[in-house]
Design a protein around this motif. Structure first.
Motif, PDB file in Angstrom:
ATOM      1  N   UNK A  62       0.838  -1.197   0.000  1.00 29.95           N
ATOM      2  CA  UNK A  62       0.000   0.000   0.000  1.00 29.95           C
ATOM      3  C   UNK A  62       0.872   1.246   0.000  1.00 29.95           C
ATOM      4  N   UNK A  63       0.241   2.367  -0.349  1.00 29.73           N
ATOM      5  CA  UNK A  63       1.016   3.612  -0.433  1.00 29.73           C
ATOM      6  C   UNK A  63       1.679   3.969   0.884  1.00 29.73           C
ATOM      7  N   UNK A  64       0.897   3.830   1.965  1.00 33.27           N
ATOM      8  CA  UNK A  64       1.437   4.210   3.287  1.00 33.27           C
ATOM      9  C   UNK A  64       2.612   3.339   3.676  1.00 33.27           C
ATOM     10  N   UNK A  65       2.466   2.035   3.481  1.00 30.75           N
ATOM     11  CA  UNK A  65       3.546   1.106   3.834  1.00 30.75           C
ATOM     12  C   UNK A  65       4.802   1.443   3.024  1.00 30.75           C
ATOM     13  N   UNK A  66       4.585   1.700   1.706  1.00 34.69           N
ATOM     14  CA  UNK A  66       5.731   1.944   0.834  1.00 34.69           C
ATOM     15  C   UNK A  66       6.497   3.203   1.230  1.00 34.69           C
ATOM     16  N   UNK A  67       5.726   4.226   1.634  1.00 35.79           N
ATOM     17  CA  UNK A  67       6.372   5.485   2.035  1.00 35.79           C
ATOM     18  C   UNK A  67       7.413   5.237   3.113  1.00 35.79           C
ATOM     19  N   UNK A  68       7.116   4.302   4.004  1.00 33.81           N
ATOM     20  CA  UNK A  68       8.045   4.003   5.093  1.00 33.81           C
ATOM     21  C   UNK A  68       9.041   2.905   4.711  1.00 33.81           C
ATOM     22  N   UNK A  69       9.026   2.496   3.415  1.00 38.37           N
ATOM     23  CA  UNK A  69       9.947   1.421   2.967  1.00 38.37           C
ATOM     24  C   UNK A  69       9.505   0.049   3.443  1.00 38.37           C
ATOM     25  N   UNK A  70       8.225  -0.048   3.809  1.00 40.00           N
ATOM     26  CA  UNK A  70       7.712  -1.302   4.374  1.00 40.00           C
ATOM     27  C   UNK A  70       6.738  -1.998   3.431  1.00 40.00           C
ATOM     28  N   UNK A  71       6.417  -3.236   3.782  1.00 43.00           N
ATOM     29  CA  UNK A  71       5.250  -3.917   3.209  1.00 43.00           C
ATOM     30  C   UNK A  71       4.490  -4.517   4.389  1.00 43.00           C
TER      31      UNK A  71
END
Ligand code: HAM
Length: 423
Positions: free
Chosen positions: A385-394
């Motif tokens: 998701x966009x939010x996860x990606x922003x933090x470099x996460x999945x």
């Protein structure tokens, strides 16, 4: 609306729900065949018609009424193969496989075609796995082929199968027996049914194979083959039985087992199951020591069998199958995150070759995607998701246990999945 074009009678599709079972059978058989030194051969599905006429025999049911034969655009008479042995022999002679002193163990799988009356366990296109051993004359190889097939039944969880054995003797002794049968059945001509009357002079041994209950007592009283067997065949058969006794393989000698193809001599056998109704034979074969020479090769002794895959699948239906569901289902929030999802999936496949990854395609809300993830049978959903990606996460969420989504760095996902799934 246009009319639906239907499939051909007696020919069936193997659907995606069914193919895991086919694959399991194929992989198990291939593994066992290779462990016994058999190497795969692939021959064309179409052969010249005379190949089958001259091996299976013109008077057999297969050749006289069941072959799919046609003339091609060059005017050649061709036939969809009704079995695999003749093609192996043709290929072996043509390509020099049967060099002197060179035993060959080969196997094949694939579709065969017979225009029989379709019924349970009997199809017009059916699949066989077959094994053929060339250049080995003794009962040792007959026994080894039977042991190989018995190992396959064990591996597939098939029990309650019976091995029937017989010997047809040498060609000369078979000819002598043929005469005896013709005169016995001619003396009882009024009791013969129509099929048997047709077989009387063309192929009298096949009368012994009749399933007509009205013929049973006549067949039971027919002279046996035993009195006409040559010494070498009796000795060969005795050794085979003792090899099977020592290996702990039970069998039933059935003097009425004659097989429906003409190329056999000596040992013949059939594995049958009582669970399949009238079409109980799951695997059948025997020796055909004269066939290579008959087709213009050197004299090369041979023995083999073929098994009917559909019938085996019917018996295996309760066998344990590996679960084909994906391990992870990747959902991605927006069209923008989709390319990240696809590249993550590729990365996971590079790093964990045993991992089965399904990436959601076709868009839709997170909710709809999660529904599909759940229905896919996957153990985990991976959320890009966009939010996860922003933090470099999945995100990672178990679909089988009631647990919250956890976020973790994208680079750690493969390691985490490997740990959780034991891959
Ligand atoms: P077969 O007895 O004609 O022998 O066929 C072998 C097996 O194929 C049968 O036992 C049965 O399981 C399966 N089968 C035959 N016809 C059908 C059908 N119409 N539908 C479904 N299954 C069927 C041969 O084909 C020989 N080439 C075997 C052999 C190999 N002998 C020596 N080497």
């Amino acid at each position: 609306m246009a009319d639906i074009i239907r499939g051909v009678r007696g020919m069936h599709d193997a659907l995606p729900e069914q193919t895991p079972q086919w694959q399991f059978l194929e992989e198990t058989a291939q593994d066992i065949l290779q462990r016994y030194g058999y190497r795969e051969i692939r021959t064309p599905i179409v052969e010249r018609t005379e190949l089958f006429e001259r091996s299976i025999g013109e008077t057999t049911d297969i050749v006289s009424k069941e072959m799919y034969t046609f003339e091609d655009r060059s005017g050649d008479r061709l036939t969809l193969r009704p079995e695999g042995t003749a093609g192996c022999v043709r290929a072996g002679i043509e390509t020099g496989l049967f060099a002197p002193g060179n035993a060959q163990r080969i196997w094949y799988k694939g579709p065969m075609f017979r225009h029989e009356k379709p019924q349970k366990g009997r199809f017009r296109q059916f699949y066989q796995i077959g094994a053929e051993a060339f250049g080995l004359p003794g009962p040792d190889i007959d026994a080894e082929l039977i042991l190989l097939s018995a190992r396959l039944w064990r591996a597939l969880g098939i029990n309650e199968v019976v091995l029937e054995l017989n010997t047809l003797g040498s060609n000369e002794s078979r000819q002598a027996y043929r005469q005896v049968l013709v005169s016995y059945f001619s003396d009882h001509a009024p009791q013969l049914d129509q099929d048997s009357r047709q077989r009387l002079h063309r192929n009298p041994l096949r009368i012994l194979d009749s399933k007509n209950p009205d013929m049973r007592s006549l067949i039971e009283d027919a002279p046996g083959m035993d009195d006409h067997l040559d010494q070498a065949s009796i000795a060969h058969f005795g050794q085979l039985k003792s090899l099977l006794d020592d290996a702990g393989i039970p069998y039933r000698v059935n003097p009425r087992l004659v097989r429906g193809l003409d190329y056999y001599n000596g040992t013949v056998f059939e594995w049958t199951s009582g669970k399949l109704g009238a079409q109980g034979a799951i695997c059948a074969g025997g020796r055909y020591d004269g066939l290579v020479e008959h087709f213009g090769g050197r004299p090369v002794p041979a023995v083999g069998f073929a098994m009917g895959m559909e019938r085996i699948l019917e018996l295996m239906s309760e066998a344990q199958l590996p679960d084909p569901s994906p391990h992870v289902y990747i959902v991605s929030g927006t069209p923008e995150t989709l390319n990240q999802a696809l590249s993550l999936a590729e990365d996971l496949r590079d790093r964990l070759p045993a991992l089965r990854v399904l990436t959601h395609c076709g868009g839709g809300s997170f909710r709809a995607q999660f529904k599909k993830a759940d229905r896919s049978g996957a153990a985990y959903a991976v959320i890009v998701g966009e939010e996860e990606l922003k933090a470099g996460n999945v995100g990672l969420k178990s679909l089988r246990q009631d647990a919250e989504q956890e976020n973790l760095p994208r680079d750690r996902l493969a390691e985490e999945l490997s740990h959780r799934l034991g891959l």
